[in-house]
Write a protein that holds these residues in place. Structure first.
Motif, PDB file in Angstrom:
ATOM      1  N   VAL A  75      70.672 -19.656  73.661  1.00 37.00           N
ATOM      2  CA  VAL A  75      69.483 -19.623  72.900  1.00 37.00           C
ATOM      3  C   VAL A  75      68.527 -19.921  73.983  1.00 37.00           C
ATOM      4  CG1 VAL A  75      70.258 -20.148  70.742  1.00 37.00           C
ATOM      5  CG2 VAL A  75      69.724 -21.833  72.308  1.00 37.00           C
ATOM      6  N   GLU A  76      67.271 -19.419  73.819  1.00 34.74           N
ATOM      7  CA  GLU A  76      66.220 -20.081  74.553  1.00 34.74           C
ATOM      8  C   GLU A  76      65.249 -20.807  73.658  1.00 34.74           C
ATOM      9  OE1 GLU A  76      64.061 -16.918  76.198  1.00 34.74           O
ATOM     10  OE2 GLU A  76      65.629 -16.765  78.081  1.00 34.74           O
ATOM     11  N   GLU A  77      64.959 -22.223  73.868  1.00 30.64           N
ATOM     12  CA  GLU A  77      64.492 -23.145  73.157  1.00 30.64           C
ATOM     13  C   GLU A  77      63.036 -23.589  73.677  1.00 30.64           C
ATOM     14  OE1 GLU A  77      66.316 -26.688  70.840  1.00 30.64           O
ATOM     15  OE2 GLU A  77      65.462 -27.425  72.824  1.00 30.64           O
ATOM     16  N   PRO A  78      61.936 -23.588  72.565  1.00 35.36           N
ATOM     17  CA  PRO A  78      60.766 -24.145  73.156  1.00 35.36           C
ATOM     18  C   PRO A  78      60.707 -25.604  73.138  1.00 35.36           C
ATOM     19  CG  PRO A  78      60.564 -22.875  71.070  1.00 35.36           C
ATOM     20  CD  PRO A  78      61.841 -22.679  71.581  1.00 35.36           C
ATOM     21  N   GLN A  79      59.754 -26.279  73.621  1.00 37.98           N
ATOM     22  CA  GLN A  79      59.787 -27.637  73.324  1.00 37.98           C
ATOM     23  C   GLN A  79      58.480 -27.877  72.578  1.00 37.98           C
ATOM     24  OE1 GLN A  79      61.968 -30.198  75.154  1.00 37.98           O
ATOM     25  NE2 GLN A  79      62.883 -28.129  74.563  1.00 37.98           N
ATOM     26  N   TRP A  80      58.780 -28.820  71.590  1.00 36.46           N
ATOM     27  CA  TRP A  80      57.803 -29.253  70.663  1.00 36.46           C
ATOM     28  C   TRP A  80      57.345 -30.908  70.998  1.00 36.46           C
ATOM     29  CZ3 TRP A  80      58.078 -27.617  64.965  1.00 36.46           C
ATOM     30  CH2 TRP A  80      58.283 -26.194  65.021  1.00 36.46           C
ATOM     31  N   VAL A  81      56.263 -31.105  70.221  1.00 37.48           N
ATOM     32  CA  VAL A  81      55.922 -32.672  70.530  1.00 37.48           C
ATOM     33  C   VAL A  81      55.986 -33.430  69.088  1.00 37.48           C
ATOM     34  CG1 VAL A  81      53.635 -34.205  70.802  1.00 37.48           C
ATOM     35  CG2 VAL A  81      54.048 -31.913  72.136  1.00 37.48           C
ATOM     36  N   THR A  96      47.988 -34.808  63.771  1.00 41.32           N
ATOM     37  CA  THR A  96      49.073 -34.238  62.925  1.00 41.32           C
ATOM     38  C   THR A  96      48.765 -33.379  62.089  1.00 41.32           C
ATOM     39  OG1 THR A  96      48.957 -36.037  61.287  1.00 41.32           O
ATOM     40  CG2 THR A  96      50.480 -36.395  62.989  1.00 41.32           C
ATOM     41  N   GLY A  97      47.315 -33.213  61.905  1.00 41.45           N
ATOM     42  CA  GLY A  97      46.820 -32.038  61.012  1.00 41.45           C
ATOM     43  C   GLY A  97      46.540 -30.752  61.538  1.00 41.45           C
ATOM     44  N   ARG A  98      46.918 -30.819  62.900  1.00 42.64           N
ATOM     45  CA  ARG A  98      46.922 -29.311  63.546  1.00 42.64           C
ATOM     46  C   ARG A  98      48.269 -28.765  63.422  1.00 42.64           C
ATOM     47  NH1 ARG A  98      43.491 -30.310  69.062  1.00 42.64           N
ATOM     48  NH2 ARG A  98      41.763 -31.440  68.104  1.00 42.64           N
ATOM     49  N   ASP A  99      48.355 -27.441  63.420  1.00 41.94           N
ATOM     50  CA  ASP A  99      49.477 -26.735  63.302  1.00 41.94           C
ATOM     51  C   ASP A  99      50.300 -26.396  64.555  1.00 41.94           C
ATOM     52  OD1 ASP A  99      49.451 -26.412  60.601  1.00 41.94           O
ATOM     53  OD2 ASP A  99      48.477 -24.576  60.492  1.00 41.94           O
ATOM     54  N   THR A 100      49.319 -26.537  65.545  1.00 40.49           N
ATOM     55  CA  THR A 100      49.810 -26.078  67.062  1.00 40.49           C
ATOM     56  C   THR A 100      48.888 -27.048  67.869  1.00 40.49           C
ATOM     57  OG1 THR A 100      50.472 -23.540  66.512  1.00 40.49           O
ATOM     58  CG2 THR A 100      50.162 -24.450  68.958  1.00 40.49           C
ATOM     59  N   LEU A 101      49.667 -27.708  69.027  1.00 36.98           N
ATOM     60  CA  LEU A 101      48.997 -28.530  69.736  1.00 36.98           C
ATOM     61  C   LEU A 101      49.002 -27.934  71.143  1.00 36.98           C
ATOM     62  CD1 LEU A 101      50.604 -32.203  69.003  1.00 36.98           C
ATOM     63  CD2 LEU A 101      48.504 -31.031  67.939  1.00 36.98           C
ATOM     64  N   VAL A 157      56.223 -36.722  62.997  1.00 36.72           N
ATOM     65  CA  VAL A 157      56.126 -35.141  62.760  1.00 36.72           C
ATOM     66  C   VAL A 157      56.461 -34.370  63.890  1.00 36.72           C
ATOM     67  CG1 VAL A 157      54.694 -35.419  60.719  1.00 36.72           C
ATOM     68  CG2 VAL A 157      53.614 -35.239  62.624  1.00 36.72           C
ATOM     69  N   LEU A 158      56.883 -33.176  63.724  1.00 36.76           N
ATOM     70  CA  LEU A 158      57.080 -32.359  65.039  1.00 36.76           C
ATOM     71  C   LEU A 158      56.045 -31.193  65.087  1.00 36.76           C
ATOM     72  CD1 LEU A 158      61.029 -32.094  65.371  1.00 36.76           C
ATOM     73  CD2 LEU A 158      59.499 -33.644  66.512  1.00 36.76           C
ATOM     74  N   ARG A 159      55.359 -30.840  65.937  1.00 35.82           N
ATOM     75  CA  ARG A 159      54.383 -29.872  66.210  1.00 35.82           C
ATOM     76  C   ARG A 159      54.683 -28.931  67.554  1.00 35.82           C
ATOM     77  NH1 ARG A 159      53.963 -30.797  61.687  1.00 35.82           N
ATOM     78  NH2 ARG A 159      51.936 -31.634  60.562  1.00 35.82           N
ATOM     79  N   PRO A 160      54.678 -27.559  67.242  1.00 35.82           N
ATOM     80  CA  PRO A 160      54.828 -26.691  68.583  1.00 35.82           C
ATOM     81  C   PRO A 160      53.652 -26.951  69.576  1.00 35.82           C
ATOM     82  CG  PRO A 160      54.268 -25.538  66.667  1.00 35.82           C
ATOM     83  CD  PRO A 160      54.655 -27.000  66.042  1.00 35.82           C
ATOM     84  N   LEU A 161      53.967 -26.542  70.754  1.00 38.22           N
ATOM     85  CA  LEU A 161      53.125 -26.474  71.859  1.00 38.22           C
ATOM     86  C   LEU A 161      52.429 -25.055  72.112  1.00 38.22           C
ATOM     87  CD1 LEU A 161      54.490 -28.891  74.530  1.00 38.22           C
ATOM     88  CD2 LEU A 161      52.084 -29.048  73.237  1.00 38.22           C
ATOM     89  N   ARG A 162      51.088 -24.908  72.445  1.00 33.48           N
ATOM     90  CA  ARG A 162      50.831 -23.698  72.952  1.00 33.48           C
ATOM     91  C   ARG A 162      51.251 -23.072  74.177  1.00 33.48           C
ATOM     92  NH1 ARG A 162      45.863 -24.999  72.092  1.00 33.48           N
ATOM     93  NH2 ARG A 162      45.608 -23.998  69.900  1.00 33.48           N
ATOM     94  N   GLN A 163      51.373 -24.241  75.136  1.00 34.93           N
ATOM     95  CA  GLN A 163      52.105 -23.916  76.522  1.00 34.93           C
ATOM     96  C   GLN A 163      53.491 -23.569  75.975  1.00 34.93           C
ATOM     97  OE1 GLN A 163      50.116 -26.503  76.077  1.00 34.93           O
ATOM     98  NE2 GLN A 163      48.499 -26.348  77.226  1.00 34.93           N
ATOM     99  N   LEU A 185      46.675 -34.123  74.408  1.00 32.94           N
ATOM    100  CA  LEU A 185      47.468 -35.233  74.396  1.00 32.94           C
ATOM    101  C   LEU A 185      47.322 -36.043  75.524  1.00 32.94           C
ATOM    102  CD1 LEU A 185      50.855 -33.644  72.998  1.00 32.94           C
ATOM    103  CD2 LEU A 185      48.999 -34.934  71.865  1.00 32.94           C
ATOM    104  N   ALA A 186      46.431 -35.546  76.601  1.00 38.59           N
ATOM    105  CA  ALA A 186      46.104 -36.354  77.795  1.00 38.59           C
ATOM    106  C   ALA A 186      45.770 -37.657  77.770  1.00 38.59           C
ATOM    107  CB  ALA A 186      44.974 -35.618  78.603  1.00 38.59           C
TER     108      ALA A 186
END
Length: 470
Positions: free
Chosen positions: A159-165, A174-179, A251-257, A184-185
């Motif tokens: 599998v190829e797995e993306p990393q989440w935050v 947490t209100g955003r669907d994608t970060l 909560v877990l959210r996906p990254l744009r990068q 987060l700097a």
């Protein structure tokens, strides 16, 4: 192998001398001759002692595997079981997160193979495979940390797995669907070092300027998630890392990068056939998809999640077709704990004797085999008779057309064939190196001048035998 094992266990050659095998100077000269023959440094000498190089570790593991199969074949020589009827044993290094209960599941799915599961983090998994200590490996790769670099290796992407935050549940983002990482700097992070996620975390931090603040440093994703749930910061994790008990606290959210790591399966084709490797890869992918559906349904339903292949059907994994005979007729490659020896040291069956039997089998005549082996016919006959007396088995017999191997000798060659081919492949790879042979008394770290590679000559049994002066 005894010299390399002494260096591995004691960090010096003094143990060889204490054991009465040979003097330390003789052991050192023999190692130097072997390094010259293989054109590869096997040990690294320093003021603090002697240790094996990566090539030394690989040769030790492959050599022990061959000696172990000889021990096993000789210890079971009087058992009349056909080697083709034995279950193959595959040593399988996997990440610790996959290892637990995997042995029982593998037994249910692949009853024609015995898997010896060796757990560890991804660094240990790939290091074991590089050193020929295992037959197959499954672990995470990243762009900054590739997996195996061994030649003649079958590598399958599971599998190829993306990393989440992972964020605390009351975090304002947490209100955003994608970060975005740059969002987060200014927050505090829980950093993971080592293990399977250290490279991913370091790569994410390198994209941020100035460097993010780190409140805690841990060595596992589970500890990082526990700290995030208590409000000590955010962390980078696998989208399937969270357990059901974490739902109320984070909560877990996906990254744009696109920070992606790859779960890869690497197998030694001398031990694991292509058909079995493909079925094993499909089974591992199915396990990952099932885990994703259980721990993170949103990720499992997204386009970034891996999909099942057509070899996976129904509510439980079942093979589309039975494995072909090429995948079920494997010969065993066992590292036996037995240490067989004859009554006298001269009667001990060693790797070089396999070369004698293979030459006789290939040529079909004791006289012509003696010429090919550069010995006289009476000397070869006496050698074979001593071996037969030592092991108590007939090895050759005369026929109307010449000389043929006995059933016991053929069984011995069948049992040791895969391990001998593996060692032969490793020696051939070493001798293709352009590193020059080391000079006597020169530390391995300073042997770096260029030289042309010596062409490969003959099977490994003959190479090792001529190196040891037998």
């Amino acid at each position: 192998m005894a010299l390399l094992q002494a260096v591995r266990d004691h960090g010096s050659l003094h143990a060889v001398e204490r054991g009465g095998r040979m003097t330390q100077s003789s052991a050192s000269r023999r190692l130097i001759k072997l390094e010259r023959r293989l054109r590869t440094p096997l040990v690294s000498r320093s003021s603090t002692g002697t240790e094996l190089t990566e090539a030394g570790h690989a040769l030790r593991h492959a050599g022990r595997r061959l000696l172990g199969t000889i021990d096993f074949a000789m210890a079971t020589a009087h058992h009349h079981a056909d080697t083709q009827e034995r279950l193959p044993v595959v040593q399988f290094a996997v990440g610790a997160e996959w290892a637990y209960d995997m042995g029982r599941d593998l037994t249910d799915r692949f009853p024609e193979v015995v898997f010896d599961v060796v757990p560890g983090d991804s660094h240990d998994v790939w290091q074991r495979f590089e050193r020929y200590a295992v037959d197959a490996a499954c672990g995470w790769e990243t762009t900054r940390r590739p997996g195996t670099q061994r030649s003649e290796t079958l590598v399958h992407t599971v599998v190829e797995e993306p990393q989440w935050v992972a964020l605390p549940r009351d975090h304002p983002l947490t209100g955003r669907d994608t970060l975005d990482l740059h969002d987060l700097a200014d927050v505090e992070w829980v950093a993971t070092v080592g293990g399977d996620s250290g490279d991913d975390q370091g790569w994410a931090f390198s994209l941020l300027a100035p460097a993010p603040r780190v409140s805690f440093t841990v060595r596992s994703q589970s500890a990082a998630l526990e700290l995030v749930g208590r409000g000590y910061g955010v962390t980078l994790v696998s989208p399937v890392a969270a357990e059901p008990e974490h739902e109320r606290s984070l909560v877990l959210r996906p990254l744009r990068q696109k920070l992606v790591r790859r779960l890869s399966l690497a197998v030694d084709p001398l031990v694991v056939p292509l058909a079995l490797a493909r079925e094993l890869c499909a089974w591992l992918r199915y396990g990952y998809v099932q885990r994703a559906a259980k721990h993170n349904p949103a990720y499992a339903a997204s386009a970034a999640a891996p999909s099942l292949t057509k070899g996976v059907r129904g509510p439980a994994y079942t093979r589309a077709d039975p494995l072909p005979s090429s995948a079920t007729g494997l010969l065993p490659v066992l590292l036996s704990e037995l240490h067989w020896a004859g009554q006298e040291p001269d009667n001990r069956f060693e790797a070089e004797h396999l070369h004698l039997l293979r030459a006789i089998d290939r040529i079909g005549s004791l006289n012509r085999a003696a010429d090919a082996l550069l010995v006289t016919q009476p000397a070869l006959t006496r050698r074979i008779h001593r071996l037969e007396k030592g092991c108590g088995l007939p090895l050759v017999y005369s026929t109307a057309r010449g000389t043929s191997l006995s059933a016991a000798a053929r069984r011995l060659l069948d049992c040791t064939g895969p391990a001998e081919r593996r060692l032969d492949e490793l020696v051939g790879r070493m001798r293709q190196d352009t590193t020059p042979p080391p000079a006597s008394g020169t530390p391995a770290a300073h042997r770096r001048t260029a030289a042309s590679a010596e062409p490969r000559k003959g099977p490994v049994s003959a190479t090792v035998a001529s190196t040891t002066g037998r």
